[in-house]
Design a protein around this motif. Structure first.
Motif, PDB file in Angstrom:
ATOM      1  N   ALA A  42       2.252  -0.684   0.004  1.00 40.38           N
ATOM      2  CA  ALA A  42       1.052  -0.214  -0.692  1.00 40.38           C
ATOM      3  C   ALA A  42       0.363  -1.366  -1.417  1.00 40.38           C
ATOM      4  CB  ALA A  42       1.416   0.897  -1.674  1.00 40.38           C
ATOM      5  N   ALA A  46      -3.405  -2.817  -0.552  1.00 39.58           N
ATOM      6  CA  ALA A  46      -4.334  -2.315  -1.560  1.00 39.58           C
ATOM      7  C   ALA A  46      -5.549  -3.234  -1.644  1.00 39.58           C
ATOM      8  CB  ALA A  46      -3.646  -2.232  -2.922  1.00 39.58           C
ATOM      9  N   ARG A  47      -6.665  -2.637  -1.884  1.00 43.10           N
ATOM     10  CA  ARG A  47      -7.891  -3.414  -2.052  1.00 43.10           C
ATOM     11  C   ARG A  47      -8.239  -3.434  -3.534  1.00 43.10           C
ATOM     12  NH1 ARG A  47     -11.633  -2.934   3.000  1.00 43.10           N
ATOM     13  NH2 ARG A  47     -10.064  -2.578   4.570  1.00 43.10           N
TER      14      ARG A  47
END
Length: 68
Positions: A42, A46-47
């Motif tokens: 994750a 993730a951005r």
């Protein structure tokens, strides 16, 4: 210093490979590693939060002129 999530994921996968036992401790360790692997994946994908910029509005509230 930035984290190397891809390398961490590789090492955690390798640790799972070594925990092949049928005992309760091995099963508990694998379950914990699964949670950590999910967290690393994750974080890896993730951005960052984008900054939202307000759209400029005309002072008089009218529409902008059409391009010719």
């Amino acid at each position: 210093m930035k984290s190397d999530f891809a390398a961490a994921h590789l090492h955690l996968d390798r640790a799972c490979h070594y925990l092949r036992g049928d005992d309760e401790t091995s099963r508990a360790a694998l379950a914990a590693l699964d949670l950590v692997i999910d967290a690393v994946a994750a974080a890896q994908h993730a951005r960052p939060m984008a900054e939202v910029l307000p759209f400029p509005r005309r002072v008089n509230g009218g529409l902008p002129p059409l391009a010719s």
